[in-house]
Design a protein around this motif. Structure first.
Motif, mmCIF file in Angstrom:
data_model
loop_
_atom_site.group_PDB
_atom_site.id
_atom_site.type_symbol
_atom_site.label_atom_id
_atom_site.label_comp_id
_atom_site.label_asym_id
_atom_site.label_seq_id
_atom_site.Cartn_x
_atom_site.Cartn_y
_atom_site.Cartn_z
ATOM 1 N N GLU A 167 0.828 -1.202 0.000
ATOM 2 C CA GLU A 167 0.000 0.000 0.000
ATOM 3 C C GLU A 167 0.862 1.251 0.000
ATOM 4 O O GLU A 167 0.572 2.226 -0.705
ATOM 5 C CB GLU A 167 -0.929 0.001 1.209
ATOM 6 N N LEU A 168 1.943 1.238 0.791
ATOM 7 C CA LEU A 168 2.840 2.383 0.831
ATOM 8 C C LEU A 168 3.503 2.622 -0.523
ATOM 9 O O LEU A 168 3.568 3.748 -1.008
ATOM 10 C CB LEU A 168 3.912 2.180 1.895
ATOM 11 N N SER B 49 -3.820 1.225 -6.799
ATOM 12 C CA SER B 49 -4.102 2.472 -7.518
ATOM 13 C C SER B 49 -2.890 3.007 -8.264
ATOM 14 O O SER B 49 -3.027 3.803 -9.196
ATOM 15 C CB SER B 49 -4.599 3.537 -6.536
ATOM 16 N N GLY B 50 -1.692 2.579 -7.844
ATOM 17 C CA GLY B 50 -0.482 3.103 -8.467
ATOM 18 C C GLY B 50 -0.054 4.444 -7.913
ATOM 19 O O GLY B 50 0.928 5.028 -8.375
ATOM 20 N N ILE C 194 -8.099 -0.498 -5.238
ATOM 21 C CA ILE C 194 -9.294 0.113 -5.815
ATOM 22 C C ILE C 194 -9.929 -0.883 -6.784
ATOM 23 O O ILE C 194 -9.313 -1.879 -7.169
ATOM 24 C CB ILE C 194 -8.964 1.421 -6.568
ATOM 25 N N ASP C 195 -11.175 -0.616 -7.178
ATOM 26 C CA ASP C 195 -11.862 -1.470 -8.150
ATOM 27 C C ASP C 195 -11.489 -1.044 -9.563
ATOM 28 O O ASP C 195 -11.634 0.124 -9.932
ATOM 29 C CB ASP C 195 -13.377 -1.357 -7.964
ATOM 30 N N ASP C 196 -10.996 -2.008 -10.352
ATOM 31 C CA ASP C 196 -10.678 -1.755 -11.755
ATOM 32 C C ASP C 196 -11.970 -1.915 -12.558
ATOM 33 O O ASP C 196 -12.512 -3.029 -12.663
ATOM 34 C CB ASP C 196 -9.624 -2.749 -12.237
#
Length: 243
Positions: free
Chosen positions: A185-186, A203-204, A192-194
């Motif tokens: 996550e960091l 999410s990038g 997130i939902d694609d």
């Protein structure tokens, strides 16, 4: 200004470094190898006091309370950083640790440069200033504080004649449990939902995203009209386990 050198002997007895460098990218894992005892805390305290001195003087002047340790005038309970909520204090701990590690582990830190941290940027924390101002006048005004924007500290490397030849911008992140999911996550952002696959993906917009979109513009420190490029680095820290 921050002038206290890191307690290298105490830190090296506390943490064992494992460094990996690939080209211009590096990773330094520090594993706790000794207990956190009173001797270690006493050795680290001067560094932390020095790191917070600038902000303490600034905030106390801004909100109009005394710096004297025995002061009992109105507002004396709003002492920076002691009166901040636990989450905020953990964040400050991580920021100072990031600077301390940059100075203490120079031989294995990516680049091998001799970094000096002349200042931490805590005085730029606008919400802490607002929090302290309100708390000094009403000790019931306790709440969480918003994080501070910008880099956590500025480090410099000097040339043979004392000129600044490199900058480093520090950014600290802490998690109570340093799991693989927490690191993902960091580094890679939240799940997130694609909409195209209907699957959960990163999410990038994590640390790598922030580093790669950094503009070549120094907004935290400026001398006259000159501007310099800052290289960002990020580190995850655990309070009681690997730092």
């Amino acid at each position: 200004m921050h002038t206290c050198p890191p307690p290298k002997e105490a830190i090296e007895g506390w943490l064992k470094p494992y460094d990996t460098v690939h080209g211009r990218y590096g990773h330094l894992l520090l594993e706790q190898q000794a207990d956190t005892d009173d001797d270690l805390i006493a050795a680290m305290r001067p560094y932390f006091e020095s790191a917070h001195l600038d902000a303490r003087e600034y905030f106390h002047a801004q909100i109009g309370i005394s710096l004297h340790p025995d002061a009992d005038a109105a507002g004396h309970h709003a002492c920076y950083p002691n009166c901040l909520p636990p989450n905020a204090r953990r964040g400050l701990f991580g920021e100072v640790m990031a600077g301390m590690i940059s100075e203490a582990f120079q031989d294995v830190f990516v680049g091998g440069h001799t970094w000096q941290v002349p200042i931490f940027l805590f005085r730029k924390h606008a919400d802490v200033e607002a929090y302290l101002y309100a708390l000094a006048r009403d000790d019931r005004r306790r709440r969480e504080v918003f994080g501070r924007f910008g880099s956590d500290f500025i480090g410099i490397a000097l040339g043979d004649t004392g000129e600044i030849v490199r900058f480093i911008a520090g950014e600290a992140k802490w998690r109570r449990r340093l799991t693989e999911a927490a690191v993902d996550e960091l580094m890679l952002g939240e799940l997130i939902d694609d909409p195209s696959t209907h699957k959960r993906v990163r999410s990038g917009k994590g640390i790598w995203f922030e580093i790669n979109r950094k503009r070549h513009l120094l907004t935290t420190l400026r001398s006259g009209s000159s501007r310099a490029t800052m290289a960002g680095w990020s580190a995850e820290r655990e309070l009681d386990q690997a730092v």
